[in-house]
Design a protein around this motif. Structure first.
Motif, short mmCIF file in Angstrom:
data_model
loop_
_atom_site.label_atom_id
_atom_site.label_comp_id
_atom_site.label_asym_id
_atom_site.label_seq_id
_atom_site.Cartn_x
_atom_site.Cartn_y
_atom_site.Cartn_z
N SER A 150 17.32 12.12 5.81
CA SER A 150 17.26 11.14 4.75
C SER A 150 18.34 11.20 3.81
O SER A 150 18.46 10.42 2.91
CB SER A 150 15.94 11.21 3.86
OG SER A 150 15.94 12.87 3.41
N SER A 169 21.40 8.27 5.10
CA SER A 169 21.51 7.17 4.36
C SER A 169 22.87 7.05 3.30
O SER A 169 23.07 5.96 2.97
CB SER A 169 20.24 7.71 2.97
OG SER A 169 18.95 7.84 3.64
N SER A 184 10.41 0.05 -4.29
CA SER A 184 10.56 1.53 -3.94
C SER A 184 9.63 2.50 -4.51
O SER A 184 9.02 3.37 -3.93
CB SER A 184 11.84 1.87 -4.17
OG SER A 184 12.01 3.41 -3.80
N ARG A 215 10.78 4.05 2.20
CA ARG A 215 11.37 3.88 3.63
C ARG A 215 11.69 2.55 4.13
O ARG A 215 12.51 2.75 4.98
CB ARG A 215 10.20 4.77 4.63
CG ARG A 215 10.14 6.13 4.30
CD ARG A 215 9.19 6.76 5.29
NE ARG A 215 7.95 5.96 5.31
CZ ARG A 215 6.96 6.10 6.27
NH1 ARG A 215 6.93 6.69 7.13
NH2 ARG A 215 5.75 5.65 6.14
N ALA A 216 10.73 1.64 3.88
CA ALA A 216 10.92 0.34 4.82
C ALA A 216 12.00 -0.62 4.20
O ALA A 216 12.76 -1.36 4.63
CB ALA A 216 9.53 -0.39 4.76
N VAL A 270 15.52 -0.74 5.67
CA VAL A 270 15.35 -1.71 6.78
C VAL A 270 15.38 -2.85 6.66
O VAL A 270 16.15 -3.76 7.44
CB VAL A 270 14.50 -0.77 7.66
CG1 VAL A 270 14.35 -1.77 9.04
CG2 VAL A 270 14.36 0.37 7.90
N ASN A 273 17.60 3.02 -0.80
CA ASN A 273 18.45 4.05 -0.21
C ASN A 273 19.06 5.02 -1.19
O ASN A 273 19.05 6.33 -0.71
CB ASN A 273 19.45 3.15 0.38
CG ASN A 273 20.53 4.03 1.48
OD1 ASN A 273 20.00 4.41 2.55
ND2 ASN A 273 21.68 4.54 0.96
N SER A 289 19.23 3.40 8.79
CA SER A 289 18.23 3.22 7.82
C SER A 289 16.69 3.41 8.85
O SER A 289 16.01 4.12 8.29
CB SER A 289 18.40 1.83 7.20
OG SER A 289 19.27 1.89 6.38
N ILE A 290 16.76 2.89 9.97
CA ILE A 290 15.40 3.00 10.69
C ILE A 290 15.29 4.53 11.06
O ILE A 290 14.11 4.58 11.35
CB ILE A 290 15.40 1.80 11.74
CG1 ILE A 290 13.98 1.67 12.09
CG2 ILE A 290 16.25 2.27 13.00
CD1 ILE A 290 13.94 0.54 13.30
N SER A 315 13.78 6.22 8.29
CA SER A 315 12.31 5.84 8.31
C SER A 315 11.46 6.46 9.25
O SER A 315 10.21 6.77 8.91
CB SER A 315 12.26 4.02 8.28
OG SER A 315 11.21 3.68 8.13
N ARG A 354 9.54 10.83 9.69
CA ARG A 354 8.19 10.93 8.77
C ARG A 354 8.27 12.41 8.28
O ARG A 354 8.08 12.59 7.05
CB ARG A 354 7.18 10.65 9.54
CG ARG A 354 7.19 9.18 9.91
CD ARG A 354 5.77 8.80 10.55
NE ARG A 354 5.54 7.57 11.19
CZ ARG A 354 5.18 6.49 10.34
NH1 ARG A 354 4.91 6.92 9.24
NH2 ARG A 354 5.40 5.27 10.79
N LEU A 413 11.01 12.94 5.58
CA LEU A 413 10.51 12.09 4.38
C LEU A 413 9.22 12.76 3.56
O LEU A 413 9.30 12.63 2.55
CB LEU A 413 10.35 11.06 4.96
CG LEU A 413 11.76 9.85 5.15
CD1 LEU A 413 11.01 8.69 5.83
CD2 LEU A 413 12.53 9.44 4.00
#
Length: 497
Positions: A290, A294, A349, A355-356, A359, A402, A479-480, A483, A486, A489
């Motif tokens: 992350s 990022s 955010s 996370r999403a 993306v 981000n 980015s994905i 994401s 997990r 994050l």
């Protein structure tokens, strides 16, 4: 048990926000005080970003005032950017080892005083020197804004203020050239620098009243001066490379020497950082998905951000024969979109997690790049305007979440160096974006006259935006990956104050 640095953050804020306790949400009064802190530092951000773009419009006037060629006058812009870019890593680490309030106030004071000095400069050399002092003040401001926000707002509430910071950056980009043109026509070029004085004084007054010291446990650690020298030399060399290679030629001897120098200095920096007990930048953080991924995505996003801003004015003017006024209005669309939607992205955010959104934002950026690559001499202007608006929306959805991921991945006592790293990535990304775009246009020049016909220019724009699609795909992949990671994050967002 709180993470090292989070406890220090608690002690700092407890003096200023006495009701703020671990595991509790701040009260309305405490939250209001947080936003006063934000207002204090965001004025400095606005001032710096206006000044980054406003001086460009002065070059023709300064040419007449100082009787110097544009190649020398351009240093009134480049000297400022050079100082800001090269000093950010050092000043970020320095701020982590002292009072962020002190260094921020020092930056605003330097910027304000040097603005007055620029306004009374009597020759070009004085103006360049005073602009370099301005750059020092601007670097001190940039090195501390993200850090102060990180210390002030808990992780689950950082998205919104970070979104507002992105809006302020976009706002400075929007109003800088326009404000400079108005002041220039009404009051002369010196007024462009005088306008910083009231903004700087207000920021100073608010910061003196509202900012707590915000010290960390890193205060007693030694400063890595050797690492600072290597990274400064690497950044300075790459800055000159991307700034001047268009004039020198990408394969010219000076360009190759600068590129090799930058690579060697950067490698020496990496080797040194791995073996020093108190590194300038904690390289181990790049192992955190992350954080590392990022940061890479952030760099690519700023490369992408500059490509339409550099290419579309030439396309609209030389291929579609649009007026300068219409070109300016179209280009404002991207900044207006970012100004409007960055706070929304920050709120999303905070509300749904970060996370999403990077993306989704990068998907929109990639689609916009694909649309840009299909432009032709007969494309309606409204078509280009809508695509530029969606491009700005995609960047808005990407940037604030981000940045929240990057800042949440590390303890707050390192937020100064991380905030400086993000600012450094932003500046270098913009330089690379302009360089990539410029390189494609250089290739398109034909007949040895430095001119290119409409068809050749369209092909050059297509190639440049194809590169943009590739870069957007790489940023999307980064980015994905964040994401989907997990575990990392979850551990990041469980680190609450």
């Amino acid at each position: 048990m709180c993470v090292q640095g989070d406890c220090m953050k608690m002690r700092n804020l407890r003096t200023f926000l006495p009701g703020f306790r671990r595991g509790q949400h701040p009260s309305r009064l405490e939250y209001r005080k947080m936003w006063w802190i934000f207002t204090s530092v965001v004025l400095g951000t606005l001032m710096v970003n206006i000044d980054s773009s406003v001086v460009n419009v002065l070059i023709p006037t300064l040419e007449r005032a100082f009787h110097r060629p544009p190649s020398l006058l351009q240093w009134a812009v480049s000297a400022y950017l050079l100082v800001v870019t090269t000093l950010l890593p050092l000043l970020g680490a320095l701020s982590d080892r002292g009072s962020r309030k002190k260094y921020y106030l020092m930056g605003v004071a330097l910027f304000t005083i040097s603005s007055a000095l620029c306004a009374i400069a009597t020759n070009l050399m004085q103006l360049i020197i005073f602009r370099m002092i301005q750059g020092l003040g601007g670097a001190l401001i940039m090195a501390n804004v993200m850090s102060i926000i990180t210390f002030t707002f808990p992780p689950e509430r950082r998205g919104k203020p970070l979104g507002y910071v992105n809006s302020i950056v976009a706002l400075g980009t929007i109003i800088g050239p326009g404000l400079g043109s108005v002041l220039l026509s009404l009051f002369g070029w010196r007024s462009v620098f005088w306008i910083n004085i009231p903004i700087g004084m207000i920021s100073l007054a608010l910061s003196i009243v509202h900012l707590p010291p915000l010290r960390t446990s890193k205060e007693k650690q030694p400063l890595d001066l050797v690492g600072a020298i290597w990274i400064t030399a690497a950044v300075a060399a790459i800055f000159f490379e991307f700034s001047e290679a268009g004039a020198w030629g990408w394969m010219s001897a000076p360009s190759i020497v600068l590129l090799v120098t930058s690579v060697v200095c950067f490698l020496l920096f990496l080797v040194h950082e791995r073996h020093t007990p108190a590194p300038l930048i904690q390289l181990t953080y790049f192992r955190i998905p992350s954080f590392g991924l990022s940061v890479v995505a952030s760099f690519l996003s700023y490369v992408l951000m500059m490509m339409p801003q550099f290419l579309l004015p030439i396309f609209l003017r030389d291929v579609q024969d649009e007026s300068a006024t219409r070109v300016g209005l179209v280009l404002m669309t991207q900044s207006l979109s970012m100004f409007a939607f960055s706070p929304v992205a920050g709120w999303l955010s905070d509300r749904y997690g970060p996370r999403a959104w990077p993306v989704i934002g990068m998907v929109m950026v990639g689609i916009s790049e694909a649309v840009f690559s299909s432009l032709s001499a007969h494309t309606p202007l409204v078509y280009t305007t809508i695509d530029l608006f969606l491009f700005g929306l995609g960047l808005s959805l990407f940037t604030a979440p981000n940045n929240a991921l990057v800042l949440a991945a590390v303890p707050p006592q390192h937020s100064g160096e991380v905030g400086s790293l993000l600012a450094l990535v932003r500046n270098l990304g913009r330089l690379v974006g302009i360089a990539v775009s410029s390189a494609e246009l250089t290739v398109s020049r034909v007949n040895g006259s430095g001119m290119a016909n409409s068809h050749t220019l369209v092909m050059a724009f297509d190639r440049a935006f194809y590169i943009g699609i590739i870069l957007a795909t790489l940023a999307f992949a980064s980015s994905i990956s964040v994401s989907l990671h997990r575990t990392a994050l979850r551990s990041t967002w469980n680190r609450r104050t």
